[in-house]
Design a protein around this motif. Sequence first.
Motif, PDB file in Angstrom:
ATOM      1  N   ILE A 257      14.239   6.095  -5.830  1.00 37.33           N
ATOM      2  CA  ILE A 257      14.780   5.150  -4.736  1.00 37.33           C
ATOM      3  C   ILE A 257      13.927   4.119  -3.821  1.00 37.33           C
ATOM      4  O   ILE A 257      14.326   4.308  -2.973  1.00 37.33           O
ATOM      5  CB  ILE A 257      16.065   5.613  -4.586  1.00 37.33           C
ATOM      6  N   SER A 258      12.896   6.074  -3.348  1.00 35.98           N
ATOM      7  CA  SER A 258      12.469   5.785  -1.755  1.00 35.98           C
ATOM      8  C   SER A 258      11.694   5.086  -2.508  1.00 35.98           C
ATOM      9  O   SER A 258      11.568   3.870  -1.431  1.00 35.98           O
ATOM     10  CB  SER A 258      11.589   7.363  -2.209  1.00 35.98           C
ATOM     11  N   MET A 259      11.129   4.772  -3.787  1.00 36.99           N
ATOM     12  CA  MET A 259      10.146   3.639  -4.333  1.00 36.99           C
ATOM     13  C   MET A 259      10.994   2.101  -3.825  1.00 36.99           C
ATOM     14  O   MET A 259      10.632   0.734  -2.904  1.00 36.99           O
ATOM     15  CB  MET A 259       9.617   3.692  -5.343  1.00 36.99           C
ATOM     16  N   ILE A 260      12.315   1.825  -4.412  1.00 34.81           N
ATOM     17  CA  ILE A 260      12.909   0.791  -4.146  1.00 34.81           C
ATOM     18  C   ILE A 260      13.096   0.607  -2.452  1.00 34.81           C
ATOM     19  O   ILE A 260      13.571  -0.550  -2.007  1.00 34.81           O
ATOM     20  CB  ILE A 260      14.443   0.847  -5.048  1.00 34.81           C
TER      21      ILE A 260
ATOM     22  N   SER B 261       0.966  -1.132   0.888  1.00 38.79           N
ATOM     23  CA  SER B 261       0.043  -0.010  -0.027  1.00 38.79           C
ATOM     24  C   SER B 261       1.029   1.087  -0.040  1.00 38.79           C
ATOM     25  O   SER B 261       0.417   2.022  -0.586  1.00 38.79           O
ATOM     26  CB  SER B 261      -0.855   0.072   1.157  1.00 38.79           C
ATOM     27  N   LEU B 262       1.884   0.977   0.586  1.00 35.12           N
ATOM     28  CA  LEU B 262       2.807   2.210   0.690  1.00 35.12           C
ATOM     29  C   LEU B 262       3.365   3.032  -0.688  1.00 35.12           C
ATOM     30  O   LEU B 262       3.797   3.988  -0.707  1.00 35.12           O
ATOM     31  CB  LEU B 262       3.635   1.728   1.912  1.00 35.12           C
ATOM     32  N   ALA B 263       3.864   1.935  -0.957  1.00 35.53           N
ATOM     33  CA  ALA B 263       4.611   1.496  -2.320  1.00 35.53           C
ATOM     34  C   ALA B 263       3.451   1.720  -2.777  1.00 35.53           C
ATOM     35  O   ALA B 263       3.833   2.901  -4.340  1.00 35.53           O
ATOM     36  CB  ALA B 263       4.498  -0.198  -3.047  1.00 35.53           C
ATOM     37  N   VAL B 264       2.417   2.239  -3.238  1.00 36.12           N
ATOM     38  CA  VAL B 264       1.163   2.483  -4.250  1.00 36.12           C
ATOM     39  C   VAL B 264       0.910   3.457  -4.606  1.00 36.12           C
ATOM     40  O   VAL B 264       1.022   4.448  -5.074  1.00 36.12           O
ATOM     41  CB  VAL B 264       0.167   1.660  -4.280  1.00 36.12           C
ATOM     42  N   THR B 265       0.830   4.338  -2.737  1.00 35.79           N
ATOM     43  CA  THR B 265       0.535   5.485  -2.225  1.00 35.79           C
ATOM     44  C   THR B 265       1.620   6.660  -3.189  1.00 35.79           C
ATOM     45  O   THR B 265       1.735   7.551  -3.662  1.00 35.79           O
ATOM     46  CB  THR B 265       0.813   5.677  -0.936  1.00 35.79           C
TER      47      THR B 265
ATOM     48  N   CYS C  59       5.228   5.105   9.504  1.00 34.45           N
ATOM     49  CA  CYS C  59       5.118   6.837   8.836  1.00 34.45           C
ATOM     50  C   CYS C  59       6.141   7.989   8.395  1.00 34.45           C
ATOM     51  O   CYS C  59       6.011   8.484   7.692  1.00 34.45           O
ATOM     52  CB  CYS C  59       4.939   6.972  10.189  1.00 34.45           C
ATOM     53  N   VAL C  60       7.545   7.156   8.389  1.00 35.56           N
ATOM     54  CA  VAL C  60       8.642   7.324   7.793  1.00 35.56           C
ATOM     55  C   VAL C  60       8.604   7.618   6.088  1.00 35.56           C
ATOM     56  O   VAL C  60       8.483   8.483   5.124  1.00 35.56           O
ATOM     57  CB  VAL C  60       9.776   6.590   7.754  1.00 35.56           C
ATOM     58  N   TYR C  61       8.053   6.573   5.670  1.00 35.61           N
ATOM     59  CA  TYR C  61       7.582   6.055   3.766  1.00 35.61           C
ATOM     60  C   TYR C  61       5.952   6.915   3.869  1.00 35.61           C
ATOM     61  O   TYR C  61       6.055   7.668   2.882  1.00 35.61           O
ATOM     62  CB  TYR C  61       7.076   4.546   3.976  1.00 35.61           C
ATOM     63  N   LEU C  62       4.991   6.842   4.422  1.00 36.27           N
ATOM     64  CA  LEU C  62       3.779   8.118   4.238  1.00 36.27           C
ATOM     65  C   LEU C  62       4.445   9.700   3.956  1.00 36.27           C
ATOM     66  O   LEU C  62       4.499  10.151   3.205  1.00 36.27           O
ATOM     67  CB  LEU C  62       3.155   8.186   5.243  1.00 36.27           C
ATOM     68  N   MET C  63       5.596  10.119   4.941  1.00 32.24           N
ATOM     69  CA  MET C  63       6.285  11.079   5.312  1.00 32.24           C
ATOM     70  C   MET C  63       7.413  11.160   4.068  1.00 32.24           C
ATOM     71  O   MET C  63       6.835  12.184   2.941  1.00 32.24           O
ATOM     72  CB  MET C  63       7.328  11.427   5.866  1.00 32.24           C
TER      73      MET C  63
END
Length: 252
Positions: free
Chosen positions: A61-64, A40-44, A240-244
């Motif tokens: 790179i953030s996605m990777i 879900s975070l990847a899709v976001t 939450c890091v990845y949400l940011m």
Amino acid sequence: MLLASVIISFVASAIFIAVSSFTKKRGFYYILFSSLTIVSLAVTMILSANYNNNFFGFSIISMISLAPLFIPLFDFKSRLDESEIEYLRQRDNEIVLSNSNQNEQQPKKRKKRNIVLLFHESEGRLFESLALFLSAFFVAFAGLYLGKLSPFGMLAGLPAGLIGLSVTYLRNKNVNAFDAAANTLSFTGAGMLLGQIISVLIHSFDASSILYILACLAMASYMIACVYTKERRINVVLYCVYLMLAIAILVY
């Protein structure tokens, strides 16, 4: 329509984060909801990048950096065969007893203990620390596209890793080698993130940079906290890091 999809993806990610944080670890549902959270975070992130057509180095790179988070979902320590572990333990005890009267040879025998037995006697955090280290590396590397294009910020991980190793052996001189390696990886990853904060802070101070800095601070804190606590409900901090980071991509 695309904005609605972005909003829905953020809401879905928040729900999965909440559910996975309160699911019993190492169970089927923990693996299921944790996997759904990562996906879900990847899709976001993808939708956030697509919203402003921001498929550039930082977003990719953030996605990777999400990919290594699948590694600790599998408990490698629990998959060890108990009968084999018991056999290795008995054999090790026999070696120690047979050399009990030879004080000079006993330490050498202890160093040659079976690697499987050593891993079983560790806290089992090596693969988790390795996954976090890889994720931290990619997050720190993504910061090169926001701050000064220089790797010197990431080099801060080297002294941080040495500090982590020193602290580990100061607390316990007989610490398990796998636990020492896990702690070193955690401190090294945290050091890279903190080093990149300075690099980005010097270069720019816009919304995306601030969000990235907060994400790095949160992830570094999480990695250090994992060294000293077994409470895994703090996984909410990591997610939450990845949400940011997704918001940073959105507002870039």
